[in-house]
Scaffold this motif. Structure first.
Motif, PDB file in Angstrom:
ATOM      1  N   ARG A  63     -10.747  -3.702   3.680  1.00  0.00           N
ATOM      2  CA  ARG A  63     -11.210  -2.940   2.439  1.00  0.00           C
ATOM      3  C   ARG A  63     -10.016  -3.205   1.425  1.00  0.00           C
ATOM      4  O   ARG A  63      -9.749  -2.355   0.705  1.00  0.00           O
ATOM      5  N   HIS A  64      -9.611  -4.559   1.430  1.00  0.00           N
ATOM      6  CA  HIS A  64      -8.579  -4.848   0.166  1.00  0.00           C
ATOM      7  C   HIS A  64      -7.266  -4.060   0.521  1.00  0.00           C
ATOM      8  O   HIS A  64      -6.591  -4.069  -0.588  1.00  0.00           O
ATOM      9  N   THR A  65      -6.934  -3.780   1.676  1.00  0.00           N
ATOM     10  CA  THR A  65      -5.626  -2.893   1.659  1.00  0.00           C
ATOM     11  C   THR A  65      -4.543  -3.675   2.332  1.00  0.00           C
ATOM     12  O   THR A  65      -3.591  -3.516   2.184  1.00  0.00           O
ATOM     13  N   TYR A  66      -4.948  -4.825   3.237  1.00  0.00           N
ATOM     14  CA  TYR A  66      -4.061  -5.540   4.058  1.00  0.00           C
ATOM     15  C   TYR A  66      -3.287  -6.638   2.760  1.00  0.00           C
ATOM     16  O   TYR A  66      -4.008  -7.184   2.092  1.00  0.00           O
ATOM     17  N   GLY A  67      -1.820  -6.598   2.761  1.00  0.00           N
ATOM     18  CA  GLY A  67      -1.180  -7.702   2.071  1.00  0.00           C
ATOM     19  C   GLY A  67      -0.718  -8.851   3.129  1.00  0.00           C
ATOM     20  O   GLY A  67      -1.094  -8.955   4.191  1.00  0.00           O
ATOM     21  N   VAL A  68       0.073  -9.574   2.418  1.00  0.00           N
ATOM     22  CA  VAL A  68       0.585 -11.005   3.274  1.00  0.00           C
ATOM     23  C   VAL A  68       1.050 -10.581   4.770  1.00  0.00           C
ATOM     24  O   VAL A  68       0.778 -11.044   5.565  1.00  0.00           O
ATOM     25  N   PRO A  69       2.018  -9.427   4.888  1.00  0.00           N
ATOM     26  CA  PRO A  69       2.573  -9.318   6.166  1.00  0.00           C
ATOM     27  C   PRO A  69       1.221  -8.814   7.187  1.00  0.00           C
ATOM     28  O   PRO A  69       1.389  -9.419   8.460  1.00  0.00           O
TER      29      PRO A  69
END
Length: 154
Positions: A63-69
């Motif tokens: 839901r567009h919450t994960y970033g690069v890590p």
């Protein structure tokens, strides 16, 4: 520099490569190395496209919450080896990570709901606050200002 190599590649049917390299002041060996690296660049581009697709799928499923890590950790979970900086570059270049948060409006409640007194020991004052059997509050003393005083300034 690659623009020069592309120009040489486009004009090699019209002019000899030796002449083009001399006029553009480029070493012939550099042009040939660039031409041989074209297959590797295409393979890297295809691999980046596949990685971008996987990142997009993971990003949407989160839901567009994960970033690069977190994306990097999810890609490594099945045993795949991928560099974190490469994930960051592909996300920056190809994955839309802009999220629009909903606007939150704060609503302040300035009144208390009307309530009936069910216990004889519990009463409510005029502002709607319980007085818990103390009865109504006594009125505050009136403050009178004398009109003849200027407060010491003069």
């Amino acid at each position: 520099m690659s623009e020069l190599y592309r120009l040489i590649h486009a004009e090699k049917a019209t002019y000899p490569i030796v002449l083009l390299c001399r006029v553009l002041k480029v070493a012939r060996s550099s042009y040939y190395a660039w031409r041989e690296g074209e297959a590797a660049r295409r393979a890297r581009q295809a691999a980046d496209n596949a990685l971008a697709h996987e990142i997009t799928v993971l990003h949407i499923s989160s839901r567009h919450t994960y970033g690069v890590p977190r994306i990097h950790a999810e890609l490594r979970r099945p045993g795949r080896r991928v560099n974190r900086k490469r994930v960051a570059r592909v996300m920056r270049e190809r994955v839309s990570t802009v999220t629009h948060f909903p606007t939150i409006y704060m609503i302040s409640v300035t009144h208390f709901p009307t309530r009936t007194v069910t216990c004889p020991m519990e009463t409510w004052d005029a502002s709607g606050c319980p007085t818990a059997g103390r009865g109504p509050r006594p009125p505050l003393p009136a403050v009178h200002m004398s009109s003849g005083s200027t407060g010491g300034h003069g």
